[in-house]
Design a protein around this motif. Structure first.
Motif, PDB file in Angstrom:
ATOM      1  N   PRO A 139     -85.570  27.973  27.438  1.00 29.49           N
ATOM      2  CA  PRO A 139     -86.173  28.771  28.839  1.00 29.49           C
ATOM      3  C   PRO A 139     -84.338  29.217  29.603  1.00 29.49           C
ATOM      4  O   PRO A 139     -84.940  30.371  29.781  1.00 29.49           O
ATOM      5  CB  PRO A 139     -86.524  27.977  29.609  1.00 29.49           C
ATOM      6  N   ILE A 140     -82.996  29.071  29.096  1.00 33.15           N
ATOM      7  CA  ILE A 140     -81.994  29.436  29.412  1.00 33.15           C
ATOM      8  C   ILE A 140     -81.758  30.881  28.900  1.00 33.15           C
ATOM      9  O   ILE A 140     -81.540  31.872  30.046  1.00 33.15           O
ATOM     10  CB  ILE A 140     -80.868  28.581  29.883  1.00 33.15           C
ATOM     11  N   LEU A 141     -81.788  30.820  27.656  1.00 32.36           N
ATOM     12  CA  LEU A 141     -81.771  31.831  27.102  1.00 32.36           C
ATOM     13  C   LEU A 141     -82.629  32.461  26.644  1.00 32.36           C
ATOM     14  O   LEU A 141     -82.293  33.864  27.023  1.00 32.36           O
ATOM     15  CB  LEU A 141     -81.605  31.597  25.352  1.00 32.36           C
ATOM     16  N   ALA A 142     -83.678  32.661  27.011  1.00 29.55           N
ATOM     17  CA  ALA A 142     -85.101  33.024  27.651  1.00 29.55           C
ATOM     18  C   ALA A 142     -84.551  34.246  28.467  1.00 29.55           C
ATOM     19  O   ALA A 142     -84.904  35.416  28.678  1.00 29.55           O
ATOM     20  CB  ALA A 142     -86.432  32.467  27.373  1.00 29.55           C
ATOM     21  N   VAL A 143     -84.953  33.506  29.795  1.00 27.70           N
ATOM     22  CA  VAL A 143     -84.331  34.187  31.518  1.00 27.70           C
ATOM     23  C   VAL A 143     -83.627  35.341  31.149  1.00 27.70           C
ATOM     24  O   VAL A 143     -83.161  35.937  31.936  1.00 27.70           O
ATOM     25  CB  VAL A 143     -84.030  33.534  32.198  1.00 27.70           C
ATOM     26  N   SER A 144     -82.125  34.714  30.206  1.00 22.39           N
ATOM     27  CA  SER A 144     -80.910  35.861  30.162  1.00 22.39           C
ATOM     28  C   SER A 144     -81.325  36.658  29.514  1.00 22.39           C
ATOM     29  O   SER A 144     -80.865  37.827  29.758  1.00 22.39           O
ATOM     30  CB  SER A 144     -80.026  35.098  29.190  1.00 22.39           C
ATOM     31  N   VAL A 145     -82.333  36.894  28.701  1.00 18.34           N
ATOM     32  CA  VAL A 145     -82.455  38.127  28.311  1.00 18.34           C
ATOM     33  C   VAL A 145     -83.745  39.539  28.747  1.00 18.34           C
ATOM     34  O   VAL A 145     -83.004  40.669  29.086  1.00 18.34           O
ATOM     35  CB  VAL A 145     -83.426  37.892  26.776  1.00 18.34           C
ATOM     36  N   PHE A 146     -84.585  38.366  29.624  1.00 19.24           N
ATOM     37  CA  PHE A 146     -85.313  38.957  30.460  1.00 19.24           C
ATOM     38  C   PHE A 146     -84.064  39.682  31.685  1.00 19.24           C
ATOM     39  O   PHE A 146     -84.444  40.993  32.217  1.00 19.24           O
ATOM     40  CB  PHE A 146     -86.155  38.408  31.649  1.00 19.24           C
ATOM     41  N   VAL A 147     -83.468  39.059  32.092  1.00 26.26           N
ATOM     42  CA  VAL A 147     -82.294  39.353  33.090  1.00 26.26           C
ATOM     43  C   VAL A 147     -81.211  40.646  32.731  1.00 26.26           C
ATOM     44  O   VAL A 147     -80.890  41.667  33.349  1.00 26.26           O
ATOM     45  CB  VAL A 147     -80.986  38.276  33.844  1.00 26.26           C
ATOM     46  N   GLY A 148     -81.513  40.463  30.842  1.00 29.23           N
ATOM     47  CA  GLY A 148     -80.505  41.310  30.617  1.00 29.23           C
ATOM     48  C   GLY A 148     -81.117  42.723  30.563  1.00 29.23           C
ATOM     49  O   GLY A 148     -80.548  44.070  31.111  1.00 29.23           O
ATOM     50  N   VAL A 149     -81.942  43.144  30.463  1.00 31.18           N
ATOM     51  CA  VAL A 149     -83.015  44.168  30.322  1.00 31.18           C
ATOM     52  C   VAL A 149     -83.727  44.107  31.552  1.00 31.18           C
ATOM     53  O   VAL A 149     -83.716  45.508  31.851  1.00 31.18           O
ATOM     54  CB  VAL A 149     -84.549  43.521  29.646  1.00 31.18           C
ATOM     55  N   ALA A 150     -83.560  43.880  32.574  1.00 33.29           N
ATOM     56  CA  ALA A 150     -84.012  44.236  33.667  1.00 33.29           C
ATOM     57  C   ALA A 150     -82.951  45.045  34.662  1.00 33.29           C
ATOM     58  O   ALA A 150     -82.413  46.116  34.757  1.00 33.29           O
ATOM     59  CB  ALA A 150     -84.198  42.852  34.754  1.00 33.29           C
ATOM     60  N   LEU A 151     -81.582  44.798  33.817  1.00 30.80           N
ATOM     61  CA  LEU A 151     -79.923  45.070  34.406  1.00 30.80           C
ATOM     62  C   LEU A 151     -79.952  46.320  33.795  1.00 30.80           C
ATOM     63  O   LEU A 151     -79.913  47.248  34.541  1.00 30.80           O
ATOM     64  CB  LEU A 151     -79.071  43.852  34.565  1.00 30.80           C
ATOM     65  N   GLY A 152     -80.278  46.089  32.445  1.00 35.34           N
ATOM     66  CA  GLY A 152     -79.643  47.187  32.140  1.00 35.34           C
ATOM     67  C   GLY A 152     -81.182  48.449  32.510  1.00 35.34           C
ATOM     68  O   GLY A 152     -81.045  49.896  32.700  1.00 35.34           O
ATOM     69  N   PHE A 153     -82.746  48.555  32.482  1.00 34.37           N
ATOM     70  CA  PHE A 153     -83.372  49.724  33.447  1.00 34.37           C
ATOM     71  C   PHE A 153     -82.933  50.278  34.582  1.00 34.37           C
ATOM     72  O   PHE A 153     -82.791  51.193  35.301  1.00 34.37           O
ATOM     73  CB  PHE A 153     -84.395  48.449  33.262  1.00 34.37           C
ATOM     74  N   MET A 154     -81.886  48.765  35.351  1.00 30.42           N
ATOM     75  CA  MET A 154     -81.793  48.871  37.127  1.00 30.42           C
ATOM     76  C   MET A 154     -80.781  50.144  36.951  1.00 30.42           C
ATOM     77  O   MET A 154     -80.213  51.603  38.008  1.00 30.42           O
ATOM     78  CB  MET A 154     -81.463  47.918  37.540  1.00 30.42           C
ATOM     79  N   ILE A 155     -79.547  49.895  35.768  1.00 27.88           N
ATOM     80  CA  ILE A 155     -78.374  50.787  36.248  1.00 27.88           C
ATOM     81  C   ILE A 155     -78.972  51.881  35.462  1.00 27.88           C
ATOM     82  O   ILE A 155     -78.249  52.889  36.045  1.00 27.88           O
ATOM     83  CB  ILE A 155     -77.320  50.068  34.624  1.00 27.88           C
ATOM     84  N   GLY A 156     -79.575  51.843  34.511  1.00 33.16           N
ATOM     85  CA  GLY A 156     -80.043  53.475  34.321  1.00 33.16           C
ATOM     86  C   GLY A 156     -81.125  54.381  35.105  1.00 33.16           C
ATOM     87  O   GLY A 156     -81.128  55.705  35.171  1.00 33.16           O
ATOM     88  N   LEU A 157     -81.815  53.624  35.597  1.00 32.63           N
ATOM     89  CA  LEU A 157     -82.327  53.697  37.057  1.00 32.63           C
ATOM     90  C   LEU A 157     -80.843  55.575  38.281  1.00 32.63           C
ATOM     91  O   LEU A 157     -81.799  55.766  39.216  1.00 32.63           O
ATOM     92  CB  LEU A 157     -83.286  53.127  37.777  1.00 32.63           C
TER      93      LEU A 157
END
Length: 288
Positions: free
Chosen positions: A262-280
């Protein structure tokens, strides 16, 4: 304006149905490097944490609080045993009793927990990471005084009611799975011993008519004292005193924390969300 021009977005015409999806795909293509980098960073940080974090093992036992039976005089109910129903407030009182210092104190002294080092203050995660990089063992802080350790032991004990039943789950988590099971069993035995001592005191004061002799109660109390000191319980031999043990704690073979998947799965979700935020943020800055 022709029909063809009306459909063009720049002329104010209707947007195609797949314009939003196409825009999302284009946005991902433009920021795929940022998204991949942020995902890699968060995943790596989570992986390092799961490797550095101390594994925690949780042992659990089950206790059922049994309704009391009061013996009334012949003049009231004809020498019949009447069951006393336990309400939610009484169950909550038993939960708080299990977490209290009168229960934690005998466990702390019986198992000699001051010699285990479990109450030494552990260094922070950053200090431990630096120690691993330097190949030097992290230094623990001196242990606290005994009464603070006893209170801490009570706070570390997990107690919860199972649904709306009379069953109480007692749990304890520690870095040593054997120690976790011993402490959990010792706490459970200390709780049963406390209930048994109440019956012994009532028998000595003559406040309650008991079918069991006082000498038998004392023998049962000695069995519980041995279980408190060793952390080993034989459920079949343990006495019942307004509460009885359904199942003793066994040594857990799998850590309850950290849960790597679960920790690794959440880290992937957080990383993708962070990348989208930086792109926006980048796109909004470019639009200005």
């Amino acid at each position: 304006m022709t029909i063809e021009n009306a459909k063009r977005p720049e002329l104010g015409g209707a947007q195609p149905k797949n314009a939003g999806l196409a825009g999302l795909i284009q946005f991902i293509k433009r920021n795929k490097g940022t998204i991949l980098l942020s995902t890699l960073l968060t995943f790596s940080a989570a992986a390092v944490y799961t490797l550095v974090a101390t594994p925690i093992y949780t042992a659990t036992s089950l206790v059922i609080v049994e309704p009391k039976y009061s013996s009334w005089s012949n003049s009231v109910v004809g020498n019949l045993n009447t069951q006393v129903v336990i309400d939610s407030g009484q169950i909550e009182s038993q939960i708080q009793l299990i977490k209290s210092s009168p229960i934690a104190g005998p466990v702390y002294r019986g198992l000699k927990l001051e010699e285990t080092g479990m109450f030494r203050s552990r260094p922070s995660m950053i200090a431990r990471l630096i120690s691993y990089l330097r190949a030097a063992p992290p230094q623990d802080v001196s242990p606290q005084v005994s009464f603070e350790n006893i209170n801490a032991l009570g706070n570390m004990t997990g107690v919860r009611r199972i649904g709306q039943s009379y069953v109480i789950e007692v749990s304890f988590a520690a870095s040593d799975p054997v120690l976790a099971a011993r402490i959990c069993n010792s706490i459970t035995a200390a709780y049963i011993a406390d209930r048994l001592k109440s019956r012994i005191e009532a028998a000595r004061n003559g406040n309650e008519i008991l079918s069991t002799k006082l000498s038998t109660l004392n023998e049962q109390n000695q069995q519980l004292d041995e279980a408190i000191a060793t952390g080993d319980m034989d459920v079949e031999r343990l006495p019942s005193a307004d509460a009885r043990v359904i199942s003793a704690a066994i040594v857990p073979f799998r850590p309850s924390w950290p849960r790597r998947g679960p920790i690794l799965a959440v880290s992937v979700f957080v990383g993708v969300a962070l990348g989208f935020m930086i792109g926006l943020i980048r796109r909004s800055l470019e639009a200005e």
